[in-house]
Design a protein around this motif. Structure first.
Motif, short mmCIF file in Angstrom:
data_model
loop_
_atom_site.label_atom_id
_atom_site.label_comp_id
_atom_site.label_asym_id
_atom_site.label_seq_id
_atom_site.Cartn_x
_atom_site.Cartn_y
_atom_site.Cartn_z
N UNK A 35 0.84 -1.26 0.04
CA UNK A 35 0.20 0.01 0.01
C UNK A 35 0.76 1.23 -0.10
N UNK A 36 0.48 2.29 -0.87
CA UNK A 36 1.12 3.42 -0.58
C UNK A 36 0.03 4.59 -0.19
N UNK A 37 0.63 5.66 0.62
CA UNK A 37 -0.30 6.59 1.14
C UNK A 37 0.63 7.77 1.17
N UNK A 38 -0.10 8.89 0.77
CA UNK A 38 0.80 10.39 0.74
C UNK A 38 1.06 10.58 1.90
N UNK A 39 0.16 10.25 3.12
CA UNK A 39 0.21 10.64 4.44
C UNK A 39 -0.78 9.74 5.24
N UNK A 40 -0.52 9.62 6.71
CA UNK A 40 -1.37 8.98 7.32
C UNK A 40 -2.75 9.64 7.59
N UNK A 41 -2.78 10.91 7.31
CA UNK A 41 -4.05 11.49 7.43
C UNK A 41 -5.21 11.04 6.59
N UNK A 42 -4.61 10.55 5.42
CA UNK A 42 -5.57 10.25 4.11
C UNK A 42 -6.11 8.82 4.31
N UNK A 51 -8.33 6.98 5.92
CA UNK A 51 -9.65 6.76 5.74
C UNK A 51 -10.26 7.51 4.48
N UNK A 52 -9.53 8.07 3.89
CA UNK A 52 -10.25 9.31 3.09
C UNK A 52 -9.62 9.04 1.31
N UNK A 82 -3.64 16.21 -6.95
CA UNK A 82 -3.29 15.58 -5.89
C UNK A 82 -3.27 13.87 -6.23
N UNK A 83 -4.27 13.49 -7.05
CA UNK A 83 -4.73 12.13 -7.12
C UNK A 83 -3.17 11.25 -7.80
N UNK A 84 -2.99 9.99 -7.19
CA UNK A 84 -3.86 9.35 -6.19
C UNK A 84 -3.03 9.78 -4.60
N UNK A 85 -3.90 10.04 -3.71
CA UNK A 85 -3.43 10.01 -2.40
C UNK A 85 -2.92 8.73 -1.81
N UNK A 98 -6.47 2.37 -7.53
CA UNK A 98 -6.34 3.85 -6.80
C UNK A 98 -7.83 3.98 -6.33
N UNK A 99 -8.47 4.14 -5.37
CA UNK A 99 -9.96 4.56 -5.08
C UNK A 99 -10.26 5.72 -5.78
N UNK A 100 -11.32 5.82 -6.42
CA UNK A 100 -11.82 7.00 -7.09
C UNK A 100 -13.21 7.26 -7.00
N UNK A 101 -13.99 8.15 -6.63
CA UNK A 101 -15.32 8.36 -6.70
C UNK A 101 -15.69 8.56 -8.23
#
Length: 287
Positions: free
Chosen positions: A112-119, A121-122, A130-133, A156-159
């Motif tokens: 898994x890749x995350x831009x930051x821990x803040x994202x 659950x978002x 900024x996609x993908x976070x 990559x999750x996307x709405x």
């Protein structure tokens, strides 16, 4: 993960159906469902075949099912509720075929890749710049490889809102604006994938990208939803869809009914089958 792909599971299920005396009609799209006296009388496919049965089970998205049924089959309030339930997010996916002889290691687990821990659950929140976070990355196992991978998949999750402006288009007939947007999103995904797998662009023999529109068109899923209806723990009644319907010989199953996810869909299938065989009749036989 399945060595050499998950098609093996579909083949095993198909073999079980055939061994039990059934028939699998692959490559036929249902175009019409005929209803008489509160019962389905027949199902018609795109090549003109007409199928009749005592009972019918639908595993597709309930809204896709409504599109196949004659107007007025269900009450307006029921149809309106099915249309109003929010759907879970979709995805922008990338499939990379690697060149022979590349030294990208095969990793036997999901990364898994995350831009930051803040994202965390978002990840489904969408910002084009900024996609993908965040994303999920897999090197699918193959019997032909050793310690090096031969392909990579990125999800990559996307709405659906990200592609809603092109909702009237279909696969193979997208506007230029969509193709340009898709190319930008692909480039941004590869930029961040390079942080995880340096040199992946140079090692790629081919790259294929898909969007929520692709998922919607290929799987007939409303808004390209990956997990069906969104379940709300504060209002479970909103997203609860019973397996039985007002049509006496129609049952529902799949990720939009009861439980979703790989385990959830399997349990839902058992519950649907037990509507025919009797409560607990199948579960009691599972070791």
């Amino acid at each position: 993960m399945f060595v050499d792909g998950s098609q093996q599971m579909a083949n095993a299920l198909m073999e079980s159906i055939i061994n039990a005396g059934g028939k699998v009609c692959a490559g036929e799209t249902v175009k019409e469902i005929n209803v008489e006296n509160k019962e389905i009388s027949s199902v018609v496919t795109d090549n003109g075949n007409r199928f009749k049965a005592d009972m019918y089970i639908s595993a597709i998205h309930p809204c896709s099912l409504l599109d196949l049924l004659p107007p007025g089959t269900f009450q307006k309030a029921y149809c309106k509720r099915l249309q109003s339930i929010p759907n879970s997010y979709s995805a922008f996916s990338v499939y990379i075929g690697l060149k022979d002889g590349t030294a990208i290691p095969f990793v036997n687990h999901t990364r898994y890749f995350m831009q930051s821990a803040d994202v965390m659950w978002k990840l489904y929140d969408y910002n084009e710049e900024e996609f993908p976070s965040g994303f999920l990355c897999i090197t699918p196992p193959s019997s032909k490889i050793g310690k090096y991978a031969d392909r990579i998949t990125v999800t990559c999750p996307m709405p659906f809102s990200a592609v809603a402006k092109w909702a009237d288009s279909r696969t193979g007939h997208r506007p230029v604006e969509y193709k340009e947007w898709k190319a930008r999103m692909l480039s941004q995904v590869l930029d961040k994938l390079e942080l995880m797998i340096p040199g992946v662009r140079n090692d790629a023999e081919f790259i294929i990208a898909s969007s929520p529109l692709t998922i919607r068109d290929y799987y007939a899923v409303k808004e390209g939803s990956m997990y069906g209806y969104m379940y709300d723990c504060t209002d479970m009644a909103l997203s609860y869809i019973p397996m039985a319907t007002k049509l006496r010989n129609l049952l529902l199953t799949g990720q939009n009914v009861f439980l979703h996810g790989m385990c959830g869909v399997s349990l839902t299938a058992i519950k649907t089958a037990e509507c025919l065989t009797g409560r607990g009749s199948i579960v009691s036989k599972i070791p």
